[in-house]
Design an enzyme around this catalytic site. Structure first.
Site, PDB file in Angstrom:
ATOM      1  N   ARG A 112       0.849  -1.191   0.000  1.00  0.00           N
ATOM      2  CA  ARG A 112       0.000   0.000   0.000  1.00  0.00           C
ATOM      3  C   ARG A 112       0.884   1.241   0.000  1.00  0.00           C
ATOM      4  O   ARG A 112       1.982   1.245   0.543  1.00  0.00           O
ATOM      5  CB  ARG A 112      -0.885   0.024   1.251  1.00  0.00           C
ATOM      6  CG  ARG A 112      -2.053  -0.930   1.209  1.00  0.00           C
ATOM      7  CD  ARG A 112      -2.919  -0.835   2.448  1.00  0.00           C
ATOM      8  NE  ARG A 112      -2.212  -1.286   3.621  1.00  0.00           N
ATOM      9  CZ  ARG A 112      -1.625  -0.524   4.520  1.00  0.00           C
ATOM     10  NH1 ARG A 112      -1.676   0.797   4.415  1.00  0.00           N
ATOM     11  NH2 ARG A 112      -0.995  -1.037   5.540  1.00  0.00           N
ATOM     12  N   TYR A 137      -1.247  -3.671  -7.209  1.00  0.00           N
ATOM     13  CA  TYR A 137      -0.983  -4.434  -5.978  1.00  0.00           C
ATOM     14  C   TYR A 137      -2.192  -4.445  -5.033  1.00  0.00           C
ATOM     15  O   TYR A 137      -2.812  -3.401  -4.782  1.00  0.00           O
ATOM     16  CB  TYR A 137       0.240  -3.867  -5.218  1.00  0.00           C
ATOM     17  CG  TYR A 137       0.268  -4.435  -3.823  1.00  0.00           C
ATOM     18  CD1 TYR A 137       0.732  -5.738  -3.610  1.00  0.00           C
ATOM     19  CD2 TYR A 137      -0.279  -3.741  -2.752  1.00  0.00           C
ATOM     20  CE1 TYR A 137       0.651  -6.311  -2.355  1.00  0.00           C
ATOM     21  CE2 TYR A 137      -0.351  -4.307  -1.491  1.00  0.00           C
ATOM     22  CZ  TYR A 137       0.112  -5.596  -1.298  1.00  0.00           C
ATOM     23  OH  TYR A 137       0.021  -6.158  -0.063  1.00  0.00           O
ATOM     24  N   GLY A 178      -3.838  -4.221  -1.714  1.00  0.00           N
ATOM     25  CA  GLY A 178      -4.622  -3.229  -0.979  1.00  0.00           C
ATOM     26  C   GLY A 178      -4.888  -1.955  -1.758  1.00  0.00           C
ATOM     27  O   GLY A 178      -5.824  -1.215  -1.449  1.00  0.00           O
ATOM     28  N   LYS A 237      -9.451  -2.392   1.962  1.00  0.00           N
ATOM     29  CA  LYS A 237      -9.180  -1.234   2.796  1.00  0.00           C
ATOM     30  C   LYS A 237      -9.941   0.005   2.321  1.00  0.00           C
ATOM     31  O   LYS A 237     -10.415   0.800   3.139  1.00  0.00           O
ATOM     32  CB  LYS A 237      -7.668  -0.959   2.863  1.00  0.00           C
ATOM     33  CG  LYS A 237      -6.869  -2.098   3.524  1.00  0.00           C
ATOM     34  CD  LYS A 237      -7.453  -2.454   4.816  1.00  0.00           C
ATOM     35  CE  LYS A 237      -6.791  -3.448   5.731  1.00  0.00           C
ATOM     36  NZ  LYS A 237      -5.642  -4.199   5.517  1.00  0.00           N
ATOM     37  N   HIS A 256     -10.254  -2.223  11.795  1.00  0.00           N
ATOM     38  CA  HIS A 256      -9.173  -3.076  11.286  1.00  0.00           C
ATOM     39  C   HIS A 256      -8.931  -4.189  12.305  1.00  0.00           C
ATOM     40  O   HIS A 256      -7.917  -4.191  13.002  1.00  0.00           O
ATOM     41  CB  HIS A 256      -7.917  -2.220  11.082  1.00  0.00           C
ATOM     42  CG  HIS A 256      -6.821  -2.877  10.305  1.00  0.00           C
ATOM     43  ND1 HIS A 256      -5.516  -2.438  10.348  1.00  0.00           N
ATOM     44  CD2 HIS A 256      -6.825  -3.926   9.453  1.00  0.00           C
ATOM     45  CE1 HIS A 256      -4.774  -3.193   9.558  1.00  0.00           C
ATOM     46  NE2 HIS A 256      -5.536  -4.094   9.006  1.00  0.00           N
ATOM     47  N   SER A 307      -1.050  -3.373  10.414  1.00  0.00           N
ATOM     48  CA  SER A 307      -0.715  -4.292   9.330  1.00  0.00           C
ATOM     49  C   SER A 307       0.537  -5.089   9.667  1.00  0.00           C
ATOM     50  O   SER A 307       1.509  -4.540  10.190  1.00  0.00           O
ATOM     51  CB  SER A 307      -0.489  -3.513   8.043  1.00  0.00           C
ATOM     52  OG  SER A 307      -1.647  -2.774   7.743  1.00  0.00           O
ATOM     53  N   ALA A 308       0.492  -6.386   9.360  1.00  0.00           N
ATOM     54  CA  ALA A 308       1.606  -7.299   9.594  1.00  0.00           C
ATOM     55  C   ALA A 308       2.042  -7.340  11.060  1.00  0.00           C
ATOM     56  O   ALA A 308       3.222  -7.440  11.379  1.00  0.00           O
ATOM     57  CB  ALA A 308       2.796  -6.981   8.669  1.00  0.00           C
ATOM     58  N   CYS A 309       1.069  -7.238  11.978  1.00  0.00           N
ATOM     59  CA  CYS A 309       1.344  -7.359  13.411  1.00  0.00           C
ATOM     60  C   CYS A 309       0.587  -8.509  14.064  1.00  0.00           C
ATOM     61  O   CYS A 309       0.422  -8.533  15.285  1.00  0.00           O
ATOM     62  CB  CYS A 309       1.055  -6.044  14.120  1.00  0.00           C
ATOM     63  SG  CYS A 309       2.248  -4.766  13.680  1.00  0.00           S
ATOM     64  N   GLY A 310       0.087  -9.440  13.252  1.00  0.00           N
ATOM     65  CA  GLY A 310      -0.384 -10.687  13.852  1.00  0.00           C
ATOM     66  C   GLY A 310      -1.879 -10.956  13.864  1.00  0.00           C
ATOM     67  O   GLY A 310      -2.311 -11.855  14.597  1.00  0.00           O
ATOM     68  N   THR A 331      -3.906 -12.189  11.321  1.00  0.00           N
ATOM     69  CA  THR A 331      -4.214 -13.483  10.701  1.00  0.00           C
ATOM     70  C   THR A 331      -3.756 -14.610  11.616  1.00  0.00           C
ATOM     71  O   THR A 331      -4.458 -15.608  11.806  1.00  0.00           O
ATOM     72  CB  THR A 331      -3.536 -13.587   9.322  1.00  0.00           C
ATOM     73  OG1 THR A 331      -4.007 -12.497   8.517  1.00  0.00           O
ATOM     74  CG2 THR A 331      -3.861 -14.899   8.636  1.00  0.00           C
ATOM     75  N   ASP A 354      -9.078  -9.664   9.336  1.00  0.00           N
ATOM     76  CA  ASP A 354      -8.554  -8.329   8.998  1.00  0.00           C
ATOM     77  C   ASP A 354      -9.539  -7.192   9.257  1.00  0.00           C
ATOM     78  O   ASP A 354      -9.128  -6.122   9.678  1.00  0.00           O
ATOM     79  CB  ASP A 354      -8.121  -8.300   7.533  1.00  0.00           C
ATOM     80  CG  ASP A 354      -7.188  -7.144   7.203  1.00  0.00           C
ATOM     81  OD1 ASP A 354      -6.172  -6.974   7.914  1.00  0.00           O
ATOM     82  OD2 ASP A 354      -7.466  -6.398   6.251  1.00  0.00           O
ATOM     83  N   ARG A 379       2.067 -12.128  -0.520  1.00  0.00           N
ATOM     84  CA  ARG A 379       0.774 -12.477   0.078  1.00  0.00           C
ATOM     85  C   ARG A 379       0.136 -13.684  -0.590  1.00  0.00           C
ATOM     86  O   ARG A 379       0.422 -13.989  -1.750  1.00  0.00           O
ATOM     87  CB  ARG A 379      -0.189 -11.293  -0.067  1.00  0.00           C
ATOM     88  CG  ARG A 379       0.315 -10.015   0.615  1.00  0.00           C
ATOM     89  CD  ARG A 379      -0.563  -9.592   1.734  1.00  0.00           C
ATOM     90  NE  ARG A 379       0.048  -8.545   2.566  1.00  0.00           N
ATOM     91  CZ  ARG A 379      -0.458  -8.153   3.715  1.00  0.00           C
ATOM     92  NH1 ARG A 379      -1.558  -8.694   4.182  1.00  0.00           N
ATOM     93  NH2 ARG A 379       0.132  -7.213   4.420  1.00  0.00           N
ATOM     94  N   ARG A 438       3.327  -3.606  17.842  1.00  0.00           N
ATOM     95  CA  ARG A 438       4.661  -4.175  17.834  1.00  0.00           C
ATOM     96  C   ARG A 438       5.549  -3.198  18.567  1.00  0.00           C
ATOM     97  O   ARG A 438       5.920  -2.155  18.027  1.00  0.00           O
ATOM     98  CB  ARG A 438       5.068  -4.283  16.353  1.00  0.00           C
ATOM     99  CG  ARG A 438       6.139  -5.236  15.997  1.00  0.00           C
ATOM    100  CD  ARG A 438       6.345  -5.197  14.493  1.00  0.00           C
ATOM    101  NE  ARG A 438       5.574  -6.201  13.793  1.00  0.00           N
ATOM    102  CZ  ARG A 438       5.980  -7.444  13.557  1.00  0.00           C
ATOM    103  NH1 ARG A 438       7.181  -7.827  13.965  1.00  0.00           N
ATOM    104  NH2 ARG A 438       5.224  -8.289  12.915  1.00  0.00           N
ATOM    105  N   GLY A 449       0.617 -19.753  18.995  1.00  0.00           N
ATOM    106  CA  GLY A 449      -0.376 -20.558  19.721  1.00  0.00           C
ATOM    107  C   GLY A 449      -0.404 -20.246  21.210  1.00  0.00           C
ATOM    108  O   GLY A 449      -1.460 -20.302  21.856  1.00  0.00           O
TER     109      GLY A 449
END
Ligand code: GTP
Ligand code: SPV
Ligand code: MN
Length: 594
Positions: free
Chosen positions: A69, A197, A199, A206, A226, A248-251, A253, A277, A369, A400, A494
């Site tokens: 993005r 691309y 997003g 988004k 989000h 984004s990309a902080c866990g 999923t 998401d 992705r 994070r 986990g």
């Protein structure tokens, strides 16, 4: 097709401007989609992967200048700058329309314009909102088919109504300098040009489900967030739900698809994924908050996804999926960093170049992705398609942070929880173009996605709290504390389940906690460490002492962070930051200095 005048007039107008050679309506039939897959393969836009290993799966590479993005090219064009607020890029709407009209003039010449009707939320449900995306990219059509519900059923549900979100996407020249991702909330319109691309171009995600929908939610009394949504099934068969906002990309999923540690599985605990998401949240008849995932698939970060970290995500990608910017192996398979410890040889990297795993460069782009149908997920919730959504017991914020934020703490009440969300900060990731690893403020993980003034957005959160009779408890988590050597202290993945159980017990008022200036933290013995006796790294096992370390409230860091938060609040126009939040920051400072 449709007789809907608003739809037909708008398409006439857009195609008169973009001048495609052909217009094709996407009906959602498997025959039409299959023909598009074949066409995309014949031009090289997509590559069919090994159908024995990965049935129905395809591969795609974006341009090397188009891999994430682009927040600096994303605009919220409200009538006034104040409506967009200090955290969004803004251009006066008529000026932006002038710019765009020039760029789109003839942009689809020699190309086909696909008319793609789609629904965010189960078609016909109280949550559902409809959109039409015009795009000259088959990749977009095929991804949207996985990510949303598409085709004639959506046009039927829309009927004669003019109430749909207009999206215009043209790949044009993939020229980064002239790339625009523009939202006109007042016109229900989204324009995307010069990108191919994820997003930036899957406009249901988004652009619609967060930026436009957050604006709609404020007007109509609901929320677009989000957030992942998951259910925890207890051994007695009951299931309780929570939603969690991480940048984004902080866990998200990973948490959404978590598999509980063995000791809990044996007792009968299970996690069900509702969404990974985006959450649309409404007030139910019983006065509780209900959340629905408006999407139909997962557009997940590939690197780091493996049989141990997220087996459910991996399983979701084994059929009918699309892989973007990962490594392609000689036998038509896929690979990415962190999939396993044996990088394949004789393969092509995300740029399509022969790649040697020993050359020190990553084979897959860090933001590569997978696009996978939600129904592929082994732990997809039976409530995934529930038209009324699921009731929320807890809301979690997180980011994070190498330091400062403890593993988990609970806000004192709803307003304090909104403050905790507004005070979120996180290290930037590869999900957006720009520097990685820089701490920035990211309230509610919505800084790139809030379609209006964030001060008004906070007020909307405060107001929603007043309208509900059962407020979910609000928490903050941080899985990413580092030790002096730069290793993650908390095992994560986990094992985050251990923290979720504490959160739910607190939400239900079942256990005590320790009151601190920032909120309530667990008594260390209330986070069950049984079974956590494996090596996290270099022979180190997680101990109760480690737990105590990451639960500590480090006052000097907090005071420093407060100063930074004050500067952030000060960016907003006079009176925009809700009084409730100003009171909270003052009270927190007093408690910390107490
Ligand atoms: P978006 O799709 O961009 O919104 O990202 P996301 O929030 O869904 O993040 P995702 O779950 O894809 O995780 C992103 C990265 O964080 C991956 O590299 C994961 O391996 C890593 N990650 C996820 N959960 C944990 C955790 O509990 N601990 C650690 N150390 N890393 C994690
Ligand atoms: C994110 O960046 O938060 C994503 C991926 O989920 S994208 O669709 O590109 O926004
Ligand atoms: Mn996301």
């Amino acid at each position: 097709m449709t007789q809907n005048k608003a739809v037909l007039n708008w398409i006439d107008e857009m195609t008169a401007m973009t001048k495609p050679d052909k217009i094709v309506w996407i009906d959602g039939s498997e025959e039409q989609l299959e023909a598009l897959r074949a066409e995309a393969c014949s031009t090289g836009e997509m590559i069919k992967l090994n159908q024995e290993k990965l049935p129905g799966c395809y591969y795609h590479r974006t341009a090397v200048n188009d891999v994430a993005r682009v927040e600096d090219r994303t605009f919220i064009c409200t009538p006034t700058k104040e409506e967009a607020g200090p955290t969004n890029n803004w251009v006066e709407p008529s000026e932006m329309y002038d710019r765009l009209n020039k760029l789109y003039d003839g942009a689809m010449k020699g190309r086909t314009c696909y008319v793609l009707p789609y629904s965010m939320g189960p078609v016909g449900s109280p949550f559902a909102k409809y959109g039409i995306e015009l795009t000259d990219s088959i990749y977009v059509v095929l991804n949207m088919n996985i990510m949303t519900r598409i085709g004639n059923k959506v046009l039927e549900a829309l009927g004669d109504s003019p109430d749909f979100i207009k999206g215009l996407h043209a790949k044009k020249d993939i020229d980064a300098e002239n790339r625009y991702i523009v939202h006109f909330p007042q016109d229900n319109a989204i324009y995307s040009i010069n990108s191919g691309y994820g997003g930036n171009v899957l406009l249901g995600k988004k652009c619609f489900a967060l930026r436009i929908a957050s604006h709609l939610g404020r007007e109509e009394g609901w929320m677009a967030e989000h957030m992942l949504i998951l259910g925890i099934e207890y051994p007695n068969g009951e299931t309780k739900y929570l939603a969690a906002a991480f940048p984004s990309a902080c866990g998200k999923t990973n948490l959404a698809m978590l598999i509980p540690p063995e000791i809990y599985r044996k007792k009968g605990y299970k996690v069900w994924t509702v969404g990974d998401d985006i959450a649309w949240i409404r007030i139910g008849k019983d006065g509780r908050l209900y959340a629905c995932n408006p999407e139909y698939g997962f557009f997940g970060v590939a690197p780091g996804t493996n049989e141990k970290s997220n087996p459910n995500a991996l399983a979701s990608t084994r059929k009918n999926s699309i892989f973007t910017n990962v490594v392609m192996t000689a036998d038509g398979g896929v690979w990415w960093e962190g999939l396993d410890k044996n990088p394949p040889r004789g393969v092509l990297n995300w740029k399509g170049e022969p790649w040697d795993p020993d050359d020190g460069t990553p084979g897959a782009h860090p933001n590569s992705r997978f696009t996978a149908p939600a129904i592929n997920c082994p732990c997809i919730s039976p409530e995934f398609e529930n038209p009324d959504g699921v009731p929320l017991s807890a809301i979690i914020f997180g980011g994070r942070r190498a330091k400062t934020a403890p593993l988990v703490y609970q806000a004192r009440d709803w307003d304090h929880g909104v403050f905790v969300g507004s005070a979120m900060a996180s290290e930037t990731t590869a999900a957006a173009a720009g520097a990685v690893g820089v701490v920035r403020r990211d309230p509610m993980a919505m800084i790139p996605f809030c379609g209006y003034n964030m001060g008004d957005y906070w007020q909307h959160w405060i107001d929603m709290g007043k309208k509900i009779s059962h407020q979910p408890a609000i928490f903050n988590v941080n899985w990413f504390r580092l030790d002096e050597d730069g290793h993650f202290i908390w095992p994560g993945f986990g094992d985050n389940f251990r923290v979720l159980l504490w959160i739910m017990a607190r939400a239900e008022g079942k256990i005590d906690a320790v009151e601190t200036p920032i909120g309530f933290i667990p008594k260390p013995e209330d986070i069950d460490l049984e079974g956590l006796d494996y090596d996290i790294c270099d022979g180190h096992k997680f101990t109760i002492e480690d737990l105590k370390g990451i639960l500590k409230v480090e006052t000097p860091y907090w005071l420093e962070d407060l100063e930074n938060l004050k500067e952030f609040y000060a960016k907003f126009e006079e009176g925009k930051v809700p009084k409730e939040l100003k009171d909270e920051i003052e009270a927190l400072e007093k408690r910390l200095k107490g």
